[in-house]
Design a protein around this motif. Structure first.
Motif, PDB file in Angstrom:
ATOM      1  N   HIS A 178       0.849  -1.196   0.000  1.00 40.93           N
ATOM      2  CA  HIS A 178       0.000   0.000   0.000  1.00 40.93           C
ATOM      3  C   HIS A 178       0.882   1.241   0.000  1.00 40.93           C
ATOM      4  O   HIS A 178       1.399   1.654   1.024  1.00 40.93           O
ATOM      5  CB  HIS A 178      -0.933   0.005   1.218  1.00 40.93           C
ATOM      6  CG  HIS A 178      -1.947   1.115   1.182  1.00 40.93           C
ATOM      7  ND1 HIS A 178      -3.063   1.078   0.369  1.00 40.93           N
ATOM      8  CD2 HIS A 178      -2.006   2.300   1.831  1.00 40.93           C
ATOM      9  CE1 HIS A 178      -3.775   2.186   0.549  1.00 40.93           C
ATOM     10  NE2 HIS A 178      -3.144   2.952   1.431  1.00 40.93           N
TER      11      HIS A 178
ATOM     12  N   HIS B 196       1.224   5.234  -1.949  1.00 44.28           N
ATOM     13  CA  HIS B 196       0.689   6.253  -2.872  1.00 44.28           C
ATOM     14  C   HIS B 196       1.879   6.916  -3.571  1.00 44.28           C
ATOM     15  O   HIS B 196       2.427   7.897  -3.063  1.00 44.28           O
ATOM     16  CB  HIS B 196      -0.090   7.320  -2.108  1.00 44.28           C
ATOM     17  CG  HIS B 196      -1.334   6.835  -1.438  1.00 44.28           C
ATOM     18  ND1 HIS B 196      -2.594   7.074  -1.950  1.00 44.28           N
ATOM     19  CD2 HIS B 196      -1.527   6.138  -0.292  1.00 44.28           C
ATOM     20  CE1 HIS B 196      -3.512   6.542  -1.136  1.00 44.28           C
ATOM     21  NE2 HIS B 196      -2.887   5.973  -0.118  1.00 44.28           N
TER      22      HIS B 196
ATOM     23  N   ALA C 177      -1.798   2.509  -4.194  1.00 40.02           N
ATOM     24  CA  ALA C 177      -3.062   2.562  -3.450  1.00 40.02           C
ATOM     25  C   ALA C 177      -4.181   3.200  -4.242  1.00 40.02           C
ATOM     26  O   ALA C 177      -5.356   3.098  -3.883  1.00 40.02           O
ATOM     27  CB  ALA C 177      -2.838   3.329  -2.162  1.00 40.02           C
TER      28      ALA C 177
ATOM     29  N   HIS D  55      -9.259   1.379   0.364  1.00 35.72           N
ATOM     30  CA  HIS D  55      -9.114   1.691   1.789  1.00 35.72           C
ATOM     31  C   HIS D  55     -10.379   1.182   2.489  1.00 35.72           C
ATOM     32  O   HIS D  55     -11.479   1.614   2.136  1.00 35.72           O
ATOM     33  CB  HIS D  55      -8.987   3.187   2.012  1.00 35.72           C
ATOM     34  CG  HIS D  55      -7.751   3.798   1.410  1.00 35.72           C
ATOM     35  ND1 HIS D  55      -7.697   4.245   0.122  1.00 35.72           N
ATOM     36  CD2 HIS D  55      -6.529   4.024   1.943  1.00 35.72           C
ATOM     37  CE1 HIS D  55      -6.478   4.732  -0.125  1.00 35.72           C
ATOM     38  NE2 HIS D  55      -5.752   4.605   0.964  1.00 35.72           N
TER      39      HIS D  55
ATOM     40  N   HIS E  81      -5.466  -1.008   5.428  1.00 31.93           N
ATOM     41  CA  HIS E  81      -5.640  -0.575   6.821  1.00 31.93           C
ATOM     42  C   HIS E  81      -6.511  -1.532   7.645  1.00 31.93           C
ATOM     43  O   HIS E  81      -6.036  -2.169   8.554  1.00 31.93           O
ATOM     44  CB  HIS E  81      -6.165   0.862   6.914  1.00 31.93           C
ATOM     45  CG  HIS E  81      -5.300   1.851   6.193  1.00 31.93           C
ATOM     46  ND1 HIS E  81      -3.971   2.002   6.498  1.00 31.93           N
ATOM     47  CD2 HIS E  81      -5.550   2.695   5.157  1.00 31.93           C
ATOM     48  CE1 HIS E  81      -3.439   2.917   5.691  1.00 31.93           C
ATOM     49  NE2 HIS E  81      -4.379   3.342   4.864  1.00 31.93           N
TER      50      HIS E  81
ATOM     51  N   ASP F 279       1.897   3.153   3.146  1.00 34.05           N
ATOM     52  CA  ASP F 279       0.981   4.241   2.859  1.00 34.05           C
ATOM     53  C   ASP F 279       1.751   5.341   2.127  1.00 34.05           C
ATOM     54  O   ASP F 279       2.865   5.111   1.665  1.00 34.05           O
ATOM     55  CB  ASP F 279       0.304   4.745   4.136  1.00 34.05           C
ATOM     56  CG  ASP F 279      -1.101   5.282   3.846  1.00 34.05           C
ATOM     57  OD1 ASP F 279      -1.465   5.430   2.667  1.00 34.05           O
ATOM     58  OD2 ASP F 279      -1.853   5.547   4.812  1.00 34.05           O
TER      59      ASP F 279
HETATM   60 ZN   LIG Z   1      -3.708   4.967   1.598  1.00 32.18          ZN
END
Ligand SMILES: [Zn+2]
Length: 479
Positions: free
Chosen positions: A84, A86, A143, A240, A279, A329
């Motif tokens: 995950h 970005h 992501a 998510h 998450h 993330d």
């Molecule tokens: Zn994220």
């Protein structure tokens, strides 16, 4: 004689390059959890041809090898999988530190993302890729970000593997004007086009997934069409899920279902084995069971969870047999894009969480072996690629990491697995191979000009923040 015949046969067949790596500790992460204390790997073309004890491999393959690497006791692991990240947020590192969640999203991230150009996405992915490679990552799952073609161009150049996903939203409050008009059909059509253009590109290193940003920005039509199209294209969905506690309230208020996002997604038939749920912090025991029954994969992002989301019930997920992987993330949620740091945090946070939930820490919770699996083979399962990556097995793609354990941060190494999770720093990652090519050797990235990208990214970030009208207030009295 056998060697020379094999060599002749190999060269006549396809002339594939053969690399012999030996005299190292080989942590395979295979089904038998095999570790060779003095082992060797043979890479032929883009795949692993042989693996075993050095003594059994050297004599057979050294006459055939184009390159012989003597590891002198270094450790070899499968390339890490960051499930995950970005990539398009890398230019936003530091724009949302110490702000509340709504400010983070509405005043920083969405203005930033909605002002990005494709060139920004390209540079952002290159900058992010530098950090990924330096931390031993050979495969990542985007992501959901902006300008997938920019990301794809960067991934091709970087030499790593990726599941790329477009950020997809067809509803919700507070969206920047350019985004609010998108319909479910638009979202699906755009992703179909990205799939046909980029899936399988870069020698098969790029795959295109479908994306749902989050339940608050997705109608049922978008959710269900995404499910159907992913099935048709035989690809994954990245979403998510149960990220913040408000989500469960939102689902109750707008969908009339009590129990939370996962309960709702199960009710509409959205939970499938090709769903990667990022998450998954606010899930009940019952919802963990629902995820497990549907073979949904989870991406646990420890740093980001600690900053903004909460404690995810990872121990319970592992106990029930759910596939849990690790993610960093994005840079505005974590600042560091090192999966090495996330391994360390995953173990500590989940031991400490026991004190929060049960009154005492549990040093046995989420042990080193489980964490290393999360970053390798279970990461590969999470991105639906474990038939080719995630462990060092004959026939799999040659994605591997060489760790130098001889420095102050790791010496002495009594147990290799413990040391890799509890002691290793990003700086111990020395070399990285992806798809049979060295992409970093002796801590020099070979595929791109690192200094030039850092300079270009710095400039692009300043310009982007100006366009988006984002101002960062200094935290001290800067003179
Ligand atoms: Zn994220």
């Amino acid at each position: 004689m056998m060697e020379s015949e094999e060599g002749k046969e190999r060269k006549e067949k396809d002339g594939l390059r053969l690399t012999l790596i030996h005299n190292g500790v080989i942590v395979t992460m295979d089904d038998g959890s095999r570790v060779y204390s003095n082992g060797a790997i043979v890479v032929e073309g883009d795949r692993i041809r042989a693996i075993g004890r050095s003594s059994e491999i050297i004599d057979r393959f050294s006459p055939l090898a184009d390159e012989i690497v003597d590891l002198q006791g270094r450790i070899v692991l499968p390339g890490f999988v960051n499930t995950h990240v970005h990539t398009s947020q890398q230019l936003a590192r530091g724009i949302a530190d110490d702000v509340d969640l709504l400010t983070w999203l509405h005043e920083r991230i969405w203005p930033y993302e909605s002002n990005m150009t494709e060139e920004d996405s390209y540079l952002s992915t290159l900058l992010c890729g530098i950090e990924l490679i330096r931390s031993g990552v050979t495969c990542f799952a985007e992501a959901g970000g902006q300008h997938v073609p920019g990301m794809a161009r960067a991934v091709e150049l970087l030499g790593i593997r990726a599941c790329l996903t477009e950020s997809t939203m067809d509803s919700g409050k507070g969206l920047p004007s350019g985004w609010s008009a998108r319909s479910a059909d638009d979202c699906i059509q755009s992703q179909r086009e990205l799939y046909s253009r980029h899936h399988g590109a870069a020698d098969g290193r790029i795959r295109v997934w479908l994306g749902i940003r989050q339940i608050m920005n997705a109608t049922d039509q978008l959710l269900l069409e995404t499910r159907n199209v992913a099935k048709e294209l035989k690809t994954g969905i990245h979403m998510h899920v149960a990220e913040i506690s408000y989500e469960n309230q939102y689902v109750a208020n707008t969908r009339g279902v009590n129990g939370g996002t996962v309960t709702y997604l199960e009710k509409i038939g959205f939970l499938q084995s090709n769903l990667l749920a990022a998450h998954s912090v606010w899930v009940s025991d019952n919802e963990i069971e629902l995820l497990s029954k549907a073979a949904v994969k989870v991406s646990h992002c420890p740093a980001s969870a600690m900053r903004m989301l909460g404690f995810a019930p990872i121990k319970e997920m592992l106990q029930i047999g759910l596939c849990v992987s690790l993610g960093t993330d994005g840079a505005p949620s974590n600042n560091r894009m090192s999966i090495v740091d996330e391994m360390y945090l995953a173990s500590l946070i989940n031991k400490g969480r026991e004190a929060y939930t049960k009154g005492a820490t549990d040093p046995t919770a989420v042990p080193a072996k489980a964490v290393l699996k999360m970053a390798t083979i279970d990461g590969a399962k999470a991105v639906l690629w474990d038939d080719e990556i995630g462990s060092l097995d004959v026939g799999k793609k040659a994605d591997l990491v060489v760790v130098k354990p001889f420095t102050w941060s790791m010496v002495p190494v009594h147990d290799c697995i413990s040391s890799l999770v509890y002691c290793m720093r990003t700086e111990n990652i020395e070399s990285v191979m992806c798809n049979g090519h060295w992409i970093m050797r002796d801590q020099k990235i070979l595929t791109i000009g690192e200094d030039q990208i850092v300079a270009q990214a710095k400039h692009a970030s300043i310009e982007l923040l100006k366009r988006a009208g984002i101002k960062i207030s200094p935290k001290m009295n800067v003179l």
